[in-house]
Design a protein around this motif. Structure first.
Motif, PDB file in Angstrom:
ATOM      1  N   GLU A  14       0.839  -1.200   0.000  1.00  0.00           N
ATOM      2  CA  GLU A  14       0.000   0.000   0.000  1.00  0.00           C
ATOM      3  C   GLU A  14       0.874   1.250   0.000  1.00  0.00           C
ATOM      4  N   GLY A  15       0.412   2.299  -0.663  1.00  0.00           N
ATOM      5  CA  GLY A  15       1.133   3.559  -0.667  1.00  0.00           C
ATOM      6  C   GLY A  15       1.093   4.238  -2.014  1.00  0.00           C
ATOM      7  N   ASP A  16       1.809   5.352  -2.113  1.00  0.00           N
ATOM      8  CA  ASP A  16       1.975   6.100  -3.361  1.00  0.00           C
ATOM      9  C   ASP A  16       3.384   5.830  -3.874  1.00  0.00           C
ATOM     10  N   TRP A  17       3.479   5.119  -4.985  1.00  0.00           N
ATOM     11  CA  TRP A  17       4.769   4.672  -5.499  1.00  0.00           C
ATOM     12  C   TRP A  17       5.095   5.378  -6.804  1.00  0.00           C
ATOM     13  N   ALA A  18       6.356   5.743  -6.975  1.00  0.00           N
ATOM     14  CA  ALA A  18       6.794   6.418  -8.193  1.00  0.00           C
ATOM     15  C   ALA A  18       6.882   5.420  -9.348  1.00  0.00           C
ATOM     16  N   PHE A  19       6.572   5.921 -10.542  1.00  0.00           N
ATOM     17  CA  PHE A  19       6.651   5.140 -11.781  1.00  0.00           C
ATOM     18  C   PHE A  19       7.207   6.080 -12.832  1.00  0.00           C
ATOM     19  N   HIS A  20       8.377   5.761 -13.409  1.00  0.00           N
ATOM     20  CA  HIS A  20       9.036   6.769 -14.251  1.00  0.00           C
ATOM     21  C   HIS A  20      10.106   6.152 -15.128  1.00  0.00           C
ATOM     22  N   CYS A  21      10.551   6.918 -16.118  1.00  0.00           N
ATOM     23  CA  CYS A  21      11.751   6.585 -16.878  1.00  0.00           C
ATOM     24  C   CYS A  21      12.959   6.852 -15.986  1.00  0.00           C
ATOM     25  N   HIS A  22      13.953   5.943 -16.058  1.00  0.00           N
ATOM     26  CA  HIS A  22      15.101   6.097 -15.174  1.00  0.00           C
ATOM     27  C   HIS A  22      16.231   6.902 -15.803  1.00  0.00           C
ATOM     28  N   LYS A  23      16.050   7.443 -17.013  1.00  0.00           N
ATOM     29  CA  LYS A  23      16.994   8.424 -17.533  1.00  0.00           C
ATOM     30  C   LYS A  23      16.639   9.760 -16.898  1.00  0.00           C
ATOM     31  N   SER A  24      17.559  10.301 -16.090  1.00  0.00           N
ATOM     32  CA  SER A  24      17.207  11.425 -15.220  1.00  0.00           C
ATOM     33  C   SER A  24      16.713  12.640 -15.988  1.00  0.00           C
ATOM     34  N   HIS A  25      17.257  12.907 -17.185  1.00  0.00           N
ATOM     35  CA  HIS A  25      16.794  14.062 -17.942  1.00  0.00           C
ATOM     36  C   HIS A  25      15.386  13.850 -18.500  1.00  0.00           C
ATOM     37  N   HIS A  26      14.925  12.618 -18.502  1.00  0.00           N
ATOM     38  CA  HIS A  26      13.577  12.354 -19.013  1.00  0.00           C
ATOM     39  C   HIS A  26      12.512  12.577 -17.950  1.00  0.00           C
TER      40      HIS A  26
END
Length: 468
Positions: free
Chosen positions: A311-323
């Motif tokens: 349970e919680g709010d989890w990040a979901f993202h591209c792991h290229k930092s500039h993206h």
């Protein structure tokens, strides 16, 4: 969702398949136009074979009509306006009022007929990426068909032969048309229970796309090859991207397609997943292993699955930092570690609104009250329950709640961590090892430090020597 009826009885400009009967061409199905950038609820099938529908992040599924057992869709290729995030609208090309266009959902074995009307300023076509179909329906201009002229309508017809995750996009002046946002998602659901396809409670899909739009501008620079400044999920940049909201214990599938000019390592926090499918179909169980990041190359599709058991709010993202940044100046020099004391005041005598940035890194920018040009976004934007999130671009949240009702996709708000489960500030004594002082070369931080004892000794080669 607003509906727009094109001129009744509009003539069909050309037909891509001789097998389409004249009766089928007597009238066109009404094209349904969507202008909202909100995530639409799943479109439950009212005709045709049943299936568990997907949810398109910040998008929607195209409705259809049944015509003598054929599932008919009407796509309109046209200029559109897409809100990238609040405060920035881009003039793109897309389908049925949006970029990307609507998701097409069908069932394995469906006969599908797609009317494509061209309202762009140039000719176009549609390639049905990953589909098994007759050669004349594959959509490559000059190879499989003539281009669809401006103002004309072509018809594509084929059978959805295999279940899977696919895309559609032009194969006509594609450097321009795809850079302008012309793409869409396609999902073919299994006809019956499939040994390699799990039943899931939540099924999300979206495309990765990128744009280069100068601050203050509206139209992408179509000749950009790699140096983009807007990295998006379904043509939306965070904080304009909706969250994916699920019930604790749900089995979740996320389908992602990449139509940018580079690869994207997509990363999920708090859970492990398996890659259960590609644009080639479902993957055999023996080829699957737990991951938290999967790399999606250009032109590829990946579907991942997992149990939402944390349970919680989890990040979901591209792991290229500039993206995970919004528009930023790529030519800005690195100012980290440079002492600017006394300099800012003198510059502000000439330019009162001048602010020094970057001497301590870029994190301060996420909460600076800076004036931005119209038609652009802050480099880092979006706020969470504990302050600025400091991310943009290809970033969203995956929200897991035990009290989220089955089939409820609404945003539950921010998660409240139970007592004792959040990182906190240490209030006790903090001894500092001697080596920490020795590593600091800035005498302003460590008074009395002898820099000469730590500086590197450089020996220049003698005259006429080529030694290094």
């Amino acid at each position: 969702m607003d509906r727009r009826q094109f001129i009744a009885g509009a003539a069909v400009g050309a037909v891509a398949a001789a097998s389409v009967s004249k009766a089928a061409l007597a009238t066109l199905p009404e094209p349904v136009i969507q202008t909202s950038a909100d995530t639409a609820p799943p479109l439950m099938p009212s005709t045709g074979r049943p299936y568990n529908p997907v949810v398109t992040l910040n998008g929607w599924t195209a409705p259809w009509r049944m015509n003598n057992g054929v599932k008919e869709f009407h796509l309109v290729a046209e200029p559109v306006e897409r809100e990238i995030a609040p405060g920035m609208v881009a003039r793109l090309w897309g389908y049925n009022g949006q970029s990307p266009g609507p998701t097409i959902e069908v069932v394995e074995g469906d006969r599908v007929r797609l009317f494509v009307t061209n309202r762009l300023p140039e000719s176009t076509s549609i390639h049905w990426h990953g589909q098994r179909l007759p050669n004349g329906m594959d959509g490559v201009v000059g190879l499989n068909q003539r281009a669809i002229p401006v103002g004309k309508t072509y018809v594509y017809e084929f059978i959805a032969r295999r279940p899977g995750t696919f895309m559609y996009h032009p194969h006509a002046d594609e450097m321009v048309q795809m850079a302008m946002g012309m793409m869409g998602f396609w999902v073919t659901h299994p006809r019956t229970r499939h040994p390699l396809i799990n039943e899931v409670q939540r099924d999300f899909c979206f495309l990765l796309n990128a744009y280069d739009i100068d601050p203050g501008s509206l139209v992408p620079k179509i000749n950009t090859m790699l140096d983009f400044n807007l990295w998006t999920f379904n043509s939306r940049a965070f904080p304009g991207i909706d969250s994916m909201n699920v019930r604790l214990g749900d089995r979740v599938r996320i389908r992602v397609g990449n139509l940018t000019m580079t690869n994207h390592p997509i990363h999920l926090h708090g859970h492990e997943f398996e890659v259960t499918g590609t644009d080639g179909g479902p993957t055999p169980p023996g080829s699957r292993w737990p991951e938290v990041t999967t790399d999606i190359a250009v032109g590829q599709m990946r579907q991942v699955e997992f149990i939402a058991d944390e349970e919680g709010d989890w990040a979901f993202h591209c792991h290229k930092s500039h993206h995970t940044m919004n528009p930023m100046g790529h030519d800005v020099p690195t100012m980290i570690g440079i002492d600017h004391r006394g300099l800012v005041g003198r510059i502000q005598q000439l330019e009162p609104e001048y602010m020094m940035m970057g001497e301590r890194g870029m994190a301060d920018m996420k909460d600076m009250p800076m004036m931005l040009p119209e038609q652009t976004l802050a480099m880092m934007a979006g706020f969470g329950p504990h302050g600025p999130i400091g991310m943009g671009g290809m970033f969203t949240t995956f929200k897991v709640r035990r009290d989220q009702k089955p089939g409820d996709y609404s945003d539950p708000g921010w998660y409240t961590q139970p007592p004792g489960t959040q990182a906190f500030e240490w209030q006790g004594e903090l001894p500092e090892p001697a080596r920490f002082s020795a590593e600091r070369l800035n005498t302003g931080e460590v008074p009395g430090l002898r820099r000469s004892a730590l500086e590197m000794q450089v020996r220049k080669p003698g005259s006429g020597s080529h030694s290094h």
